[in-house]
Scaffold this motif. Sequence first.
Motif, PDB file in Angstrom:
ATOM      1  N   ASP A 247      33.299   5.506 -21.283  1.00 43.38           N
ATOM      2  CA  ASP A 247      33.029   4.264 -22.007  1.00 43.38           C
ATOM      3  C   ASP A 247      31.854   3.573 -21.331  1.00 43.38           C
ATOM      4  O   ASP A 247      31.411   3.988 -20.253  1.00 43.38           O
ATOM      5  CB  ASP A 247      34.261   3.357 -22.010  1.00 43.38           C
ATOM      6  CG  ASP A 247      34.218   2.316 -23.125  1.00 43.38           C
ATOM      7  OD1 ASP A 247      33.201   2.277 -23.853  1.00 43.38           O
ATOM      8  OD2 ASP A 247      35.177   1.542 -23.254  1.00 43.38           O
ATOM      9  N   ALA A 248      31.342   2.546 -21.980  1.00 38.60           N
ATOM     10  CA  ALA A 248      30.239   1.770 -21.403  1.00 38.60           C
ATOM     11  C   ALA A 248      30.436   0.294 -21.717  1.00 38.60           C
ATOM     12  O   ALA A 248      30.901  -0.062 -22.797  1.00 38.60           O
ATOM     13  CB  ALA A 248      28.899   2.253 -21.955  1.00 38.60           C
ATOM     14  N   ASP A 249      30.087  -0.544 -20.745  1.00 37.94           N
ATOM     15  CA  ASP A 249      30.106  -1.999 -20.933  1.00 37.94           C
ATOM     16  C   ASP A 249      28.656  -2.436 -21.103  1.00 37.94           C
ATOM     17  O   ASP A 249      27.895  -2.496 -20.135  1.00 37.94           O
ATOM     18  CB  ASP A 249      30.756  -2.658 -19.719  1.00 37.94           C
ATOM     19  CG  ASP A 249      31.022  -4.142 -19.935  1.00 37.94           C
ATOM     20  OD1 ASP A 249      30.794  -4.615 -21.061  1.00 37.94           O
ATOM     21  OD2 ASP A 249      31.467  -4.812 -18.986  1.00 37.94           O
ATOM     22  N   TRP A 250      28.270  -2.712 -22.344  1.00 33.87           N
ATOM     23  CA  TRP A 250      26.852  -2.901 -22.673  1.00 33.87           C
ATOM     24  C   TRP A 250      26.296  -4.209 -22.114  1.00 33.87           C
ATOM     25  O   TRP A 250      26.874  -5.278 -22.296  1.00 33.87           O
ATOM     26  CB  TRP A 250      26.669  -2.864 -24.191  1.00 33.87           C
ATOM     27  CG  TRP A 250      25.254  -3.026 -24.639  1.00 33.87           C
ATOM     28  CD1 TRP A 250      24.161  -2.388 -24.143  1.00 33.87           C
ATOM     29  CD2 TRP A 250      24.777  -3.877 -25.678  1.00 33.87           C
ATOM     30  NE1 TRP A 250      23.033  -2.775 -24.793  1.00 33.87           N
ATOM     31  CE2 TRP A 250      23.378  -3.693 -25.752  1.00 33.87           C
ATOM     32  CE3 TRP A 250      25.394  -4.762 -26.564  1.00 33.87           C
ATOM     33  CZ2 TRP A 250      22.582  -4.382 -26.668  1.00 33.87           C
ATOM     34  CZ3 TRP A 250      24.600  -5.437 -27.476  1.00 33.87           C
ATOM     35  CH2 TRP A 250      23.217  -5.247 -27.531  1.00 33.87           C
ATOM     36  N   ARG A 257      20.679  -7.083 -17.082  1.00 34.26           N
ATOM     37  CA  ARG A 257      21.147  -6.679 -18.403  1.00 34.26           C
ATOM     38  C   ARG A 257      21.365  -5.162 -18.497  1.00 34.26           C
ATOM     39  O   ARG A 257      21.283  -4.576 -19.579  1.00 34.26           O
ATOM     40  CB  ARG A 257      20.191  -7.147 -19.505  1.00 34.26           C
ATOM     41  CG  ARG A 257      20.300  -8.643 -19.785  1.00 34.26           C
ATOM     42  CD  ARG A 257      21.725  -9.004 -20.167  1.00 34.26           C
ATOM     43  NE  ARG A 257      21.905 -10.452 -20.338  1.00 34.26           N
ATOM     44  CZ  ARG A 257      23.065 -11.034 -20.515  1.00 34.26           C
ATOM     45  NH1 ARG A 257      24.163 -10.296 -20.537  1.00 34.26           N
ATOM     46  NH2 ARG A 257      23.175 -12.332 -20.663  1.00 34.26           N
ATOM     47  N   LYS A 258      21.628  -4.533 -17.371  1.00 34.73           N
ATOM     48  CA  LYS A 258      21.995  -3.121 -17.387  1.00 34.73           C
ATOM     49  C   LYS A 258      23.474  -2.986 -17.748  1.00 34.73           C
ATOM     50  O   LYS A 258      24.269  -3.893 -17.513  1.00 34.73           O
ATOM     51  CB  LYS A 258      21.721  -2.486 -16.028  1.00 34.73           C
ATOM     52  CG  LYS A 258      20.238  -2.354 -15.702  1.00 34.73           C
ATOM     53  CD  LYS A 258      20.018  -1.714 -14.345  1.00 34.73           C
ATOM     54  CE  LYS A 258      18.535  -1.564 -14.042  1.00 34.73           C
ATOM     55  NZ  LYS A 258      18.311  -0.969 -12.696  1.00 34.73           N
ATOM     56  N   SER A 259      23.817  -1.830 -18.304  1.00 33.44           N
ATOM     57  CA  SER A 259      25.194  -1.559 -18.714  1.00 33.44           C
ATOM     58  C   SER A 259      25.940  -0.849 -17.597  1.00 33.44           C
ATOM     59  O   SER A 259      25.339  -0.339 -16.651  1.00 33.44           O
ATOM     60  CB  SER A 259      25.199  -0.704 -19.981  1.00 33.44           C
ATOM     61  OG  SER A 259      24.388  -1.279 -20.982  1.00 33.44           O
ATOM     62  N   VAL A 260      27.257  -0.807 -17.729  1.00 37.16           N
ATOM     63  CA  VAL A 260      28.104  -0.143 -16.740  1.00 37.16           C
ATOM     64  C   VAL A 260      28.766   1.073 -17.371  1.00 37.16           C
ATOM     65  O   VAL A 260      29.358   0.983 -18.454  1.00 37.16           O
ATOM     66  CB  VAL A 260      29.189  -1.092 -16.188  1.00 37.16           C
ATOM     67  CG1 VAL A 260      30.150  -0.350 -15.265  1.00 37.16           C
ATOM     68  CG2 VAL A 260      28.536  -2.258 -15.444  1.00 37.16           C
ATOM     69  N   THR A 261      28.626   2.223 -16.696  1.00 41.12           N
ATOM     70  CA  THR A 261      29.278   3.460 -17.130  1.00 41.12           C
ATOM     71  C   THR A 261      30.649   3.567 -16.476  1.00 41.12           C
ATOM     72  O   THR A 261      30.805   3.278 -15.288  1.00 41.12           O
ATOM     73  CB  THR A 261      28.430   4.689 -16.730  1.00 41.12           C
ATOM     74  OG1 THR A 261      27.261   4.736 -17.553  1.00 41.12           O
ATOM     75  CG2 THR A 261      29.208   5.986 -16.916  1.00 41.12           C
ATOM     76  N   GLY A 262      31.627   3.995 -17.250  1.00 40.20           N
ATOM     77  CA  GLY A 262      32.950   4.268 -16.702  1.00 40.20           C
ATOM     78  C   GLY A 262      33.471   5.582 -17.258  1.00 40.20           C
ATOM     79  O   GLY A 262      33.327   5.851 -18.450  1.00 40.20           O
ATOM     80  N   PHE A 263      34.022   6.447 -16.394  1.00 37.18           N
ATOM     81  CA  PHE A 263      34.619   7.680 -16.899  1.00 37.18           C
ATOM     82  C   PHE A 263      35.813   8.086 -16.047  1.00 37.18           C
ATOM     83  O   PHE A 263      35.963   7.662 -14.899  1.00 37.18           O
ATOM     84  CB  PHE A 263      33.593   8.825 -16.983  1.00 37.18           C
ATOM     85  CG  PHE A 263      33.126   9.385 -15.657  1.00 37.18           C
ATOM     86  CD1 PHE A 263      33.933  10.237 -14.900  1.00 37.18           C
ATOM     87  CD2 PHE A 263      31.860   9.087 -15.181  1.00 37.18           C
ATOM     88  CE1 PHE A 263      33.484  10.763 -13.705  1.00 37.18           C
ATOM     89  CE2 PHE A 263      31.405   9.600 -13.980  1.00 37.18           C
ATOM     90  CZ  PHE A 263      32.223  10.447 -13.238  1.00 37.18           C
ATOM     91  N   GLY A 264      36.658   8.892 -16.637  1.00 38.24           N
ATOM     92  CA  GLY A 264      37.802   9.475 -15.940  1.00 38.24           C
ATOM     93  C   GLY A 264      37.970  10.911 -16.397  1.00 38.24           C
ATOM     94  O   GLY A 264      37.852  11.209 -17.593  1.00 38.24           O
ATOM     95  N   ILE A 265      38.221  11.830 -15.452  1.00 37.61           N
ATOM     96  CA  ILE A 265      38.380  13.251 -15.773  1.00 37.61           C
ATOM     97  C   ILE A 265      39.721  13.731 -15.241  1.00 37.61           C
ATOM     98  O   ILE A 265      40.063  13.473 -14.080  1.00 37.61           O
ATOM     99  CB  ILE A 265      37.231  14.100 -15.174  1.00 37.61           C
ATOM    100  CG1 ILE A 265      35.884  13.623 -15.733  1.00 37.61           C
ATOM    101  CG2 ILE A 265      37.439  15.581 -15.480  1.00 37.61           C
ATOM    102  CD1 ILE A 265      34.680  14.310 -15.115  1.00 37.61           C
TER     103      ILE A 265
END
Length: 304
Positions: A247-250, A257-265
């Motif tokens: 997901d991303a927090d835009w 004003r950069k976005s945040v990347t989030g992931f889970g594997i």
Amino acid sequence: MVTVRTVVSIAAQSHWPLFQMDVYNAFLQGDLLEEVYMTLPPGLGSQGEHKSKLDYSLFTKRNQKGIVIILVYVDDLLITGNDKGLIQEAKKILNHIFKIKDLGELRYFLGIEFARSAKGILMNQRRYALELISECGLGGGKPTTTPLEQNQKLTSLEYDKVFEPPSDDAKLEDRRVYQRLIGRLLYLAMTRPDISYAVQHLSQFMHAPKKSHYEAALHVIRYIKQQPALGLLMSSRNSGKVTAYCDADWASCLLSRKSVTGFGIKYGDSLISWKSKKQHTVSRSSAEAEYRSMATTVAKLVWL
């Protein structure tokens, strides 16, 4: 740590034994009389070596009987495999070259506690969490239910120069106190994905922390106090599937004003890799931010 979690999850699902060994006097094995390269020169390497090219701390040996896996971290070794004879042979060879102490079944490795049951292998840092709570003087403090306060927006000193800062939010006199606390929280996040976003967010202010940043870090400690033994269960249920979510927090960073990347594997039912990190460039739409998040996740999947 992704490699450690992956190997432990494979051992849990395959019902392999896990052992730990320790090298006596790892730094006193003898004088080095030859040149030592920090980066190995091209072409150096023995024929038939079984060192992973993607993680140089991972070694494997395979034959018709099965496989044995060895993870090395400085002077600590984690050994597993599907053939006890191969494992014993590997231990014997290692002990012949180095003086090694066999610590038996895996219980405590890299500050992480391991407990095995029919459901799988539980990894937690309960001892470390309790030490951190005590060190911060929050043993009698009231626990919180979230890592960060809801809708809390923390700003940097650079942001405050443009917009008027709160009058009571001063810069910390000794930033090393904050830096040490965040460092310890980063180490605790190895088995606590629930604090991953909060710690990532707070680590952005380590160069010039403010009073509000330190209070937010203490808020994370009070959250940990609610369940200090919370950890990861490497499930014994074997599905053999690798699943990823991202997901991303835009445009969530107020300054850039950069976005945040989030992931889970997950491997089977076991969470083996996750990350919450600010993207390197500005995404001009939420769709662009989502694609960047997916690209980061796919790169990690390819590596795994």
